[in-house]
Design a protein around this motif. Structure first.
Motif, short mmCIF file in Angstrom:
data_model
loop_
_atom_site.label_atom_id
_atom_site.label_comp_id
_atom_site.label_asym_id
_atom_site.label_seq_id
_atom_site.Cartn_x
_atom_site.Cartn_y
_atom_site.Cartn_z
N PRO A 1 0.82 -1.22 0.00
CA PRO A 1 0.00 0.00 0.00
C PRO A 1 0.84 1.25 0.00
CG PRO A 1 -0.88 -1.60 1.55
CD PRO A 1 0.43 -2.16 1.08
N ASP A 2 2.04 1.20 0.59
CA ASP A 2 2.89 2.38 0.62
C ASP A 2 3.52 2.68 -0.73
OD1 ASP A 2 2.30 2.66 3.28
OD2 ASP A 2 4.06 1.53 3.96
N ASP A 3 3.45 1.73 -1.70
CA ASP A 3 4.07 1.92 -3.01
C ASP A 3 3.09 2.47 -4.04
OD1 ASP A 3 6.49 1.11 -2.16
OD2 ASP A 3 6.27 -0.98 -2.83
N LYS A 4 1.87 2.85 -3.68
CA LYS A 4 0.89 3.35 -4.66
C LYS A 4 1.37 4.61 -5.39
CE LYS A 4 -3.32 1.31 -2.76
NZ LYS A 4 -4.66 1.55 -2.19
N PRO A 5 1.92 5.62 -4.70
CA PRO A 5 2.43 6.80 -5.44
C PRO A 5 3.50 6.44 -6.45
CG PRO A 5 2.22 7.28 -3.10
CD PRO A 5 2.04 5.80 -3.24
N ARG A 6 4.37 5.50 -6.05
CA ARG A 6 5.42 5.07 -6.96
C ARG A 6 4.82 4.36 -8.16
NH1 ARG A 6 9.99 1.48 -4.38
NH2 ARG A 6 10.14 3.40 -3.15
N ILE B 1 3.17 4.40 -14.01
CA ILE B 1 2.13 4.36 -15.06
C ILE B 1 2.13 5.65 -15.85
CG2 ILE B 1 -0.36 4.27 -15.46
CD1 ILE B 1 -0.57 2.44 -13.01
N LEU B 2 2.23 6.79 -15.14
CA LEU B 2 2.23 8.08 -15.81
C LEU B 2 3.45 8.22 -16.71
CD1 LEU B 2 0.97 10.88 -16.18
CD2 LEU B 2 2.28 11.66 -14.19
N HIS B 3 4.60 7.76 -16.22
CA HIS B 3 5.82 7.82 -17.01
C HIS B 3 5.67 6.99 -18.29
CE1 HIS B 3 10.08 8.03 -17.96
NE2 HIS B 3 10.09 6.70 -18.06
N LEU C 1 5.74 8.50 -22.09
CA LEU C 1 6.73 7.98 -23.02
C LEU C 1 6.06 7.48 -24.30
CD1 LEU C 1 9.69 7.32 -23.55
CD2 LEU C 1 9.32 5.09 -22.45
N THR C 2 4.93 6.79 -24.13
CA THR C 2 4.19 6.30 -25.29
C THR C 2 3.67 7.46 -26.13
OG1 THR C 2 3.50 4.34 -24.03
CG2 THR C 2 2.25 4.87 -26.01
N LEU C 3 3.14 8.50 -25.47
CA LEU C 3 2.62 9.67 -26.18
C LEU C 3 3.73 10.37 -26.96
CD1 LEU C 3 0.25 11.59 -26.74
CD2 LEU C 3 0.85 12.81 -24.65
#
Length: 218
Positions: free
Chosen positions: A30-35, A40-42, A46-48
């Protein structure tokens, strides 16, 4: 003497991972959600970026090879003809320096019109004959510095059209053509701001002015 139960998690000195331990390695903390969100955003960014680069490269190739033609706005008629946009203010007649040429083959016409313009306080310069033709009543010619003066003169010459040349001063040439009748009645001259009526707007060709003195001075 009882035997110690055999440890089933050890096999020949190696630890054996059971199902619970294996699942624990793939269950997100649960503590790794921001990471995880950042990852996912990265990946999305990158795909865009890759998609933009590929699309840009394809468009550049298509334009260079002629497979893609970008639409272009058609230039306005006035811009294509070099016709000033305006609007222009009606200038004081005494600030308008006008040369009058007779291309109508009517003896004394230029002098007569020049005298009428002088009565209206226009600053009359040259008065002479010229060779020229066209379907309009008159042609008014000036450089960029004389556009406002040309507008003022045009309001006094019904049926006239404007043509721009490259002269550097604010002088204006009035070339009277065969269909010229008369100046606008002084009391009816429209002095409100407006545009110039240009040669191309009435399908009139530019008239080459060739002074041709015949001894009658216009």
């Amino acid at each position: 003497m009882s035997r110690k139960p055999k440890d089933l998690t050890v096999w020949h000195g190696h630890h054996v991972v059971d199902g619970n331990e294996l699942r624990s390695q793939f269950t997100p903390d649960p503590d790794d959600k921001p990471r995880l969100f950042r990852r996912i955003l990265h990946g999305f960014m990158l795909t865009l970026l890759v998609a933009i680069v590929v699309s840009g490269g394809w468009m550049a190739w298509a334009i260079l090879t002629g497979n893609l033609v970008l639409p272009q706005a058609a230039p306005s008629a006035s811009a294509a003809l070099g016709c000033p946009q305006g609007p222009f203010d009606y200038a004081a007649p005494d600030s308008v320096h006008v040369n009058v040429y007779n291309a109508a083959a009517k003896e004394g016409l230029a002098r007569s019109v020049a005298d009428q313009l002088a009565q209206r306080k226009f600053a009359v310069g040259k008065v002479d004959n010229a060779k020229g033709a066209g379907p309009t009543a008159a042609l008014i010619v000036s450089g960029p510095a004389g556009e406002s003066a040309a507008f003022t003169l045009q309001r006094n010459v019904p049926g006239s059209v404007f043509s721009l040349d490259s002269r550097g001063d604010a002088s204006v040439d009035l070339i009277l053509l065969p269909s010229f009748k008369q100046l606008q009645d002084a009391s009816l001259v429209d002095q409100t701001p407006g545009p110039l009526m240009c040669a191309g707007a009435t399908q009139s060709p530019q008239v080459p002015v060739t002074p041709a003195p015949l001894g009658s001075n216009g």
